[in-house]
Design an enzyme around this catalytic site. Structure first.
Site, PDB file in Angstrom:
ATOM      1  N   CYS A 194      11.297  21.315  -1.760  1.00  0.00           N
ATOM      2  CA  CYS A 194      11.806  22.396  -0.918  1.00  0.00           C
ATOM      3  C   CYS A 194      11.956  23.666  -1.743  1.00  0.00           C
ATOM      4  O   CYS A 194      12.676  23.690  -2.736  1.00  0.00           O
ATOM      5  CB  CYS A 194      13.155  22.042  -0.302  1.00  0.00           C
ATOM      6  SG  CYS A 194      13.768  23.406   0.722  1.00  0.00           S
TER       7      CYS A 194
ATOM      8  N   GLY B 164       2.108  26.949   8.298  1.00  0.00           N
ATOM      9  CA  GLY B 164       1.246  27.371   9.396  1.00  0.00           C
ATOM     10  C   GLY B 164      -0.223  27.393   9.019  1.00  0.00           C
ATOM     11  O   GLY B 164      -0.618  27.051   7.902  1.00  0.00           O
TER      12      GLY B 164
ATOM     13  N   GLY C 266      16.988  26.642   4.118  1.00  0.00           N
ATOM     14  CA  GLY C 266      17.897  26.211   3.059  1.00  0.00           C
ATOM     15  C   GLY C 266      18.535  24.863   3.350  1.00  0.00           C
ATOM     16  O   GLY C 266      19.696  24.635   3.020  1.00  0.00           O
TER      17      GLY C 266
ATOM     18  N   GLY D  61       0.277  20.771   7.222  1.00  0.00           N
ATOM     19  CA  GLY D  61       0.050  22.161   6.834  1.00  0.00           C
ATOM     20  C   GLY D  61      -0.869  22.828   7.852  1.00  0.00           C
ATOM     21  O   GLY D  61      -2.076  22.668   7.798  1.00  0.00           O
ATOM     22  N   GLY D  62      -0.286  23.523   8.804  1.00  0.00           N
ATOM     23  CA  GLY D  62      -1.092  24.300   9.741  1.00  0.00           C
ATOM     24  C   GLY D  62      -1.805  23.519  10.823  1.00  0.00           C
ATOM     25  O   GLY D  62      -2.682  24.054  11.485  1.00  0.00           O
TER      26      GLY D  62
ATOM     27  N   THR E  68       5.089  23.770  11.942  1.00  0.00           N
ATOM     28  CA  THR E  68       5.199  25.077  12.579  1.00  0.00           C
ATOM     29  C   THR E  68       4.675  25.118  14.019  1.00  0.00           C
ATOM     30  O   THR E  68       5.240  25.810  14.867  1.00  0.00           O
ATOM     31  CB  THR E  68       4.415  26.102  11.729  1.00  0.00           C
ATOM     32  OG1 THR E  68       4.948  26.075  10.395  1.00  0.00           O
ATOM     33  CG2 THR E  68       4.544  27.502  12.282  1.00  0.00           C
TER      34      THR E  68
ATOM     35  N   LYS F  81       7.300  13.722  -0.978  1.00  0.00           N
ATOM     36  CA  LYS F  81       6.681  14.943  -0.449  1.00  0.00           C
ATOM     37  C   LYS F  81       6.353  15.911  -1.574  1.00  0.00           C
ATOM     38  O   LYS F  81       7.240  16.365  -2.302  1.00  0.00           O
ATOM     39  CB  LYS F  81       7.627  15.602   0.553  1.00  0.00           C
ATOM     40  CG  LYS F  81       6.999  16.773   1.294  1.00  0.00           C
ATOM     41  CD  LYS F  81       7.739  17.064   2.569  1.00  0.00           C
ATOM     42  CE  LYS F  81       7.084  18.145   3.386  1.00  0.00           C
ATOM     43  NZ  LYS F  81       7.778  18.361   4.657  1.00  0.00           N
TER      44      LYS F  81
HETATM   45  C1  LIG Z   1      11.487  26.025   9.694  1.00  0.00           C
HETATM   46  C2  LIG Z   1      11.004  24.962   8.757  1.00  0.00           C
HETATM   47  C3  LIG Z   1      11.891  24.043   8.207  1.00  0.00           C
HETATM   48  C4  LIG Z   1      11.465  23.072   7.326  1.00  0.00           C
HETATM   49  N1  LIG Z   1      12.354  22.176   6.825  1.00  0.00           N
HETATM   50  C5  LIG Z   1      11.926  21.168   6.022  1.00  0.00           C
HETATM   51  C6  LIG Z   1      12.816  20.166   5.568  1.00  0.00           C
HETATM   52  O1  LIG Z   1      13.992  20.156   5.900  1.00  0.00           O
HETATM   53  N2  LIG Z   1      12.324  19.192   4.751  1.00  0.00           N
HETATM   54  C7  LIG Z   1      11.008  19.154   4.380  1.00  0.00           C
HETATM   55  O2  LIG Z   1      10.602  18.262   3.653  1.00  0.00           O
HETATM   56  N3  LIG Z   1      10.137  20.077   4.834  1.00  0.00           N
HETATM   57  C8  LIG Z   1      10.560  21.082   5.636  1.00  0.00           C
HETATM   58  N4  LIG Z   1       9.648  22.003   6.101  1.00  0.00           N
HETATM   59  C9  LIG Z   1       8.236  21.882   5.725  1.00  0.00           C
HETATM   60  C10 LIG Z   1       7.430  21.170   6.812  1.00  0.00           C
HETATM   61  O3  LIG Z   1       7.884  19.858   7.001  1.00  0.00           O
HETATM   62  C11 LIG Z   1       5.939  21.143   6.445  1.00  0.00           C
HETATM   63  O4  LIG Z   1       5.770  20.451   5.235  1.00  0.00           O
HETATM   64  C12 LIG Z   1       5.361  22.523   6.283  1.00  0.00           C
HETATM   65  O5  LIG Z   1       5.936  23.411   7.199  1.00  0.00           O
HETATM   66  C13 LIG Z   1       3.842  22.561   6.462  1.00  0.00           C
HETATM   67  O6  LIG Z   1       3.454  22.151   7.738  1.00  0.00           O
HETATM   68  P1  LIG Z   1       3.148  23.189   8.954  1.00  0.00           P
HETATM   69  O7  LIG Z   1       2.209  24.211   8.420  1.00  0.00           O
HETATM   70  O8  LIG Z   1       2.591  22.343  10.037  1.00  0.00           O
HETATM   71  O9  LIG Z   1       4.472  23.785   9.311  1.00  0.00           O
HETATM   72  C14 LIG Z   1      10.087  22.991   6.983  1.00  0.00           C
HETATM   73  C15 LIG Z   1       9.188  23.901   7.544  1.00  0.00           C
HETATM   74  C16 LIG Z   1       9.621  24.876   8.425  1.00  0.00           C
HETATM   75  C17 LIG Z   1       8.621  25.831   9.007  1.00  0.00           C
END
Ligand SMILES: Cc1cc2nc3c(=O)[nH]c(=O)nc-3n(C[C@H](O)[C@H](O)[C@H](O)COP(=O)(O)O)c2cc1C
Ligand SMILES: Cc1cc2nc3c(=O)[nH]c(=O)nc-3n(C[C@H](O)[C@H](O)[C@H](O)COP(=O)(O)OP(=O)(O)OC[C@H]3O[C@@H](n4cnc5c(N)ncnc54)[C@H](O)[C@@H]3O)c2cc1C
Ligand SMILES: Cc1cc2nc3c(=O)[nH]c(=O)nc-3n(C[C@H](O)[C@H](O)[C@H](O)COP(=O)(O)OP(=O)(O)OC[C@H]3O[C@@H](n4cnc5c(N)ncnc54)[C@H](O)[C@@H]3O)c2cc1C
Ligand SMILES: Cc1cc2nc3c(=O)[nH]c(=O)nc-3n(C[C@H](O)[C@H](O)[C@H](O)COP(=O)(O)O)c2cc1C
Ligand code: FES
Ligand code: FES
Lengths: 258, 313, 313, 258
Positions: free
Chosen positions: B130, B217, B72, B243-244, B266, B165
């Protein structure tokens, strides 16, 4: 804190679904404070993605070994319970701020209260307190007789009372029932267990030195993801917070909202 | 010149790897684990005009090859980010991409204007995607007209290039991407999380206190890859993909799909050393496949005359 | 009455478990492995007016906790399904849900009219969400007006209740669901696959010959759960849920989310005996959690006064 | 066909990245035709979701054992290569239609051509043919010397030629180079290997009895998912198809589009 491979030395089922695992590795050199935890990557693949936080229940610096004691319940801990001695585990730790033992002096008396799977970190705590000459009383709560563990280990260090919810062992009811009964003398209370138990203790001893160890679901375990925050008591605006992983898991009663 | 270096609007990257926003805080914790200077850039946690506590806990849950989060947008607010967090990061020679969030267009504009003036902020990442806040957030990212508007408003005040984004929770991602490009964005970052939920069988209620959360993830990688593959052929601004991502191979898959750089989210929780590890392994993997510079990898999956560098023998 | 039985429009289910369309052919192969009579229902492979060969191979790829497919609605065509496949299935005492696909509304209407007249077809499943065909398919499922139109047209000719299969590749799933309900649909099935892609690092090209494919399997379960949780609170027609179901626990999570029955797709490939296994385990799991009949589980995650049947002790 | 647990009896690395695994279990009772395959669930969790199709390279009914021979290349086969004797494997099989040996009589001569990881099923084939009194010539193609396997096993049954692409072993080039050179006499040709090799053989011997074993990515492996279809030759409308998993993997040359 470090990420390292630790070798599983032994794995024992000590009560219903409760396992005690001995780990060996250089990470032990960094461990000191009771109540700290390790963050374990149970599988390398996708079966469990996040690490699992588990408290350190025993530190044996000499042999570079430590113990963790956990309940095999969900996917990760059930897979952990299948691991065999000799296998290696990807461990991040030690993490968090544990119980402060330095404040207590020889001759002080500490009350230690644990509930269920909150019991393990208290074992290392009582060991360290007794080593300092602090005497300890232990009250442990479980569901049922089959769930009781570490009673003898605690008894070695001081008076140890057990409560079970169904009354199949020790006092019937909760740890608070025991406390009412025995009215133990103490200067400092250390507790770890389910949140309702911690809340009850906080209310029961408003004027004492009380330290509570909290649980919260974690992402990173190192303070970066804001998964594990809790509100502060006396914070009208509600913007202040503490992170269980790095500011805790042990907090002074009254500090954070349970 | 290193085989990993690449220049994007506002960003002179020594390598294409950076932690994703929200998964790296403001860098302090990871700075204790390794030298942040190895990173291509850092995408800092979303910043809002006022401090936010975020959602009640539990805020994270594990899913099959993924996780849900409903943090959040907890953050200390613009003022503290400017006075405490950015100065800390100024100790490192790493470009900062500031993730900007809000509930109203005015919020975005305010934060963008001030944060883009910070000396070590080299680019903004507009978080119009978000899924974990009631107003704003994802709402901006699913309507092309609104996405256009907020992008344009921010472009007008920002002192640094603006990346936007994208949310994957849309039927037509290209439509949104094109609108954002037309509004003057300098780049895109994609993807944010998919909206998801887990229900606890014992309580019968959602695991997350917030109910829904953002799915991230390894599970979501195929969705991100197909969106980047599509969008990179429709726009001419660069894309930072995410993403992952967990390995150098994943990074190459993103580059092949059409991303120009890659963010790791992640995976930082799974292995806090993942970014430096990938940065170290990437050149080997790249050379193994027959590439000399990462720029040759970008968009390889769709480029008409891309020679196939490697042939299985 | 069995603790698993449930009545839905057109469907008198002995249990809420059925194989999902496209993952069970027309039942012939699985009939060699077990008695199809144990199933709650069978959702047969998409049927089009004319035979279709589908897309070139490779048509499947593995992803993290999921798979991609781009079969492209290969099927023998309406005539053969009526003359050969449905008569074979008539040997079993299992209601058949016929999955209907097409490129134009007229195609849907033609297939729906004829196939709904087959004696053992108890319901239709309108596939307006297939991501693997160039025209029709998903296009119908992402625009509420078009979804309304095709549903209405099919309702007018169908002799059995009509369920409409929703695509998850949309920003606002409720909007589509409500439009479909207003068009007179008797139920919803959700979700179809998410659009995804994998790129082969060695060739540099997408693994699937078709480029993109539909993502299914455990990876997508959180997306399906959150959509069903949302939609089931917005419509009053029942939902058959699907996406990554592999166990009795998964089935209960779907019921809690708001589904009234559950289909199993990809898991049939992992374990061809998965449907009978789940049917066998479901009552035990249900009783363990304190439920006597599956109807008590439906929508439990959001029902206001649902008592929590189980409390962790 | 059946789904059953088979026990890993042994696992040997027999060439570069090539592993031979012996499996034991009742599934062997159902195996007969050479060229059939098994569909293996490598992990029970999410690390590999789909099963992996691998040919049966040896059937030993007496001991209820069979062998599979595979290249550890992608995620699943690399995990398979880590399995230890004693572990159990979830196997679906035997699947598909193998090579028909019944058509050949004592005194007939068969040519057997294998390329790379297409070689394994041909070993059981030559065993069965020779058992019927059919004589066999074998031509095996590999990339390089380190990749060569089963040369001696084939040589036991008949003349065996090897080609390597880089010329580090046997004839330099492809199996077709060997065939041009040796011009073997035969009534029936059996082949398994990369599609270009199969295409070349189909063109080379238009008038012979030729059986080719195909590979295609699979979902179910049992004919239900339509993942593995191929077009038929001489099918102007293009609606006809065969499924590699159940109609194949062995087809008569000229039947399907390669
Ligand atoms: C715990 C958590 C907090 C996140 N907070 C934000 C954020 O503050 N702003 C944002 O643009 N994306 C946020 N994201 C999204 C990540 O930046 C990313 O776009 C998304 O997790 C996909 O990448 P991943 O699969 O490598 O985690 C958050 C993701 C996670 C898991
Ligand atoms: C600081 C700390 C110390 C702990 N010490 C111990 C200990 O010594 N022994 C012990 O048995 N347990 C301990 N726990 C609880 C333990 O972390 C969870 O029981 C465990 O993570 C559950 O994982 P699972 O694989 O069984 O469940 P799953 O349901 O598979 O877990 C899914 C996700 O939810 C998280 N999760 C689920 N339950 C909890 C919980 N109660 N607390 C935190 N995260 C949870 C998991 O970590 C994982 O990310 C501790 C928790 C914390 C925060
Ligand atoms: C009928 C048949 C018999 C086979 N016999 C053998 C054998 O005896 N020995 C052997 O080494 N290999 C054999 N193969 C090929 C073998 O199936 C693949 O090499 C293997 O599935 C690749 O899995 P992976 O985990 O290494 O790769 P990954 O890349 O992890 O596989 C991902 C997915 O793609 C599929 N896939 C990848 N490559 C192939 C391929 N070439 N053919 C079919 N599916 C593929 C996998 O099955 C899996 O579903 C056979 C294939 C078929 C169709
Ligand atoms: C190989 C394959 C073929 C499919 N074919 C169809 C189809 O013909 N019609 C349809 O409506 N859905 C089709 N689907 C989608 C499934 O019915 C189901 O909605 C989806 O796979 C999610 O469920 P799962 O995760 O259990 O597979 C297909 C899915 C797969 C994997
Ligand atoms: S678990 Fe990430 S901040 Fe505490
Ligand atoms: S693999 Fe499913 S039909 Fe052949």
């Amino acid at each position: 804190m470090k990420k390292a491979w630790m070798t599983i030395i032994s794995q024992t089922n000590i009560a219903r679904n409760i396992y005690e695992m001995t780990l060996e590795g250089e990470l032990v050199d960094l461990m000191s404070s009771p109540g700290q935890f390790v963050h374990i990557r149970v599988t390398e693949g996708f079966d469990t993605l996040l690490r699992r936080p588990i408290s350190i229940s025993c530190i044996d610096k000499e042999n570079r070994q430590c113990k963790i004691t956990y309940r095999a319940e969900g996917k990760g801990t059930m897979l952990l319970a299948l691991k065999q001695p000799g296998e290696k585990l990807d461990v991040l730790g030690p993490l968090g701020n544990g119980f402060t033992v330095d404040e207590l002096q020889r001759g002080d008396h500490a009350l230690i209260v644990g509930g269920g799977i909150g019991v393990p970190p208290l074992l290392e705590l009582t060991k360290q307190l007794n080593r300092r000459g602090v005497s300890t009383t232990h009250v442990l709560g479980f569901q049922s007789k089959e769930d009781v563990f570490y009673k003898n280990e605690f008894a070695y260090f001081g008076d140890t009372y057990v409560a079970t919810v169904d009354g199949t062992y020790g006092t019937e009811g909760f740890v608070t029932n025991v406390l009412e009964e025995i009215q133990p003398p103490f200067t400092t209370l250390f507790a770890c267990g389910p949140t309702p138990m911690l809340g009850a203790l906080e209310n029961l001893y408003p004027d004492k030195n009380v330290y509570l160890s909290l649980e919260e679901r974690m992402g990173c375990g190192i303070g970066a993801c804001f998964a594990c925050v809790c509100h502060l008591q006396n914070d009208p605006e509600g913007y202040s917070y503490k992170k269980v992983c790095t500011d805790g898991p042990v907090f002074r009663a009254g500090e954070v909202v349970l | 010149m290193s085989c990993l270096s690449i220049k994007l609007p506002g960003l002179d990257l020594k390598n294409p790897i950076m932690p994703a926003s929200g998964c790296f805080g403001f860098g302090r914790e990871y700075a204790k684990l390794y030298d942040l200077n190895v990173l291509g850039a850092i995408m800092i946690k979303a910043t809002t005009a006022e401090p936010r506590f975020g959602n009640p806990t539990p805020r994270v849950a594990e899913t099959n090859a993924g996780m849900l989060n409903a943090i959040g947008l907890q953050n200390p607010g613009l003022e503290k980010v400017l006075s405490e967090e950015l100065p800390f990061l100024a100790n490192y020679n790493v470009p900062i991409i500031a993730n900007v969030a809000g509930s109203l267009i005015e919020d975005y504009v305010k934060v963008a204007k001030e944060i883009s003036a910070a000396p070590n902020v080299h680019a903004l990442e507009l978080n119009i995607s978000c899924p974990n806040v009631k107003t704003g957030g994802i709402a901006f990212g699913t309507d092309p007209a609104v996405a256009f508007e907020v992008t344009k408003a921010v472009k007008e005040v920002s002192e640094v290039p603006v990346y936007v984004k994208l949310s994957p929770n849309v039927a037509n991602i290209s439509e949104i991407a094109v609108a954002i490009e037309q509004a003057g964005a300098d780049g895109l970052t994609m993807i944010n999380t998919l909206l998801g939920m887990r229900i606890d069988l014992k309580t019968g209620r959602p695991v997350l206190a917030n109910g829904t959360g953002g799915l991230s993830g390894p599970a979501i990688k195929p969705v991100a890859i197909r969106m980047i593959h599509e969008v990179s052929q429709k726009v001419s601004i660069p894309i930072i993909g995410m993403g992952g991502v967990q390995s150098a191979e994943d990074v190459l898959e993103y580059l092949f799909a059409g991303a120009s750089a890659v963010a790791v989210g992640t995976a930082n929780f799974v292995d806090p050393f993942i970014c430096p590890t990938i940065i170290e392994e990437l050149p080997y993997k790249m050379h193994e496949l027959g590439f000399e510079h990462i720029s040759e990898c970008i968009g390889r999956s769709w480029k008409q005359h891309a020679k196939i560098a490697y042939s299985r023998t």
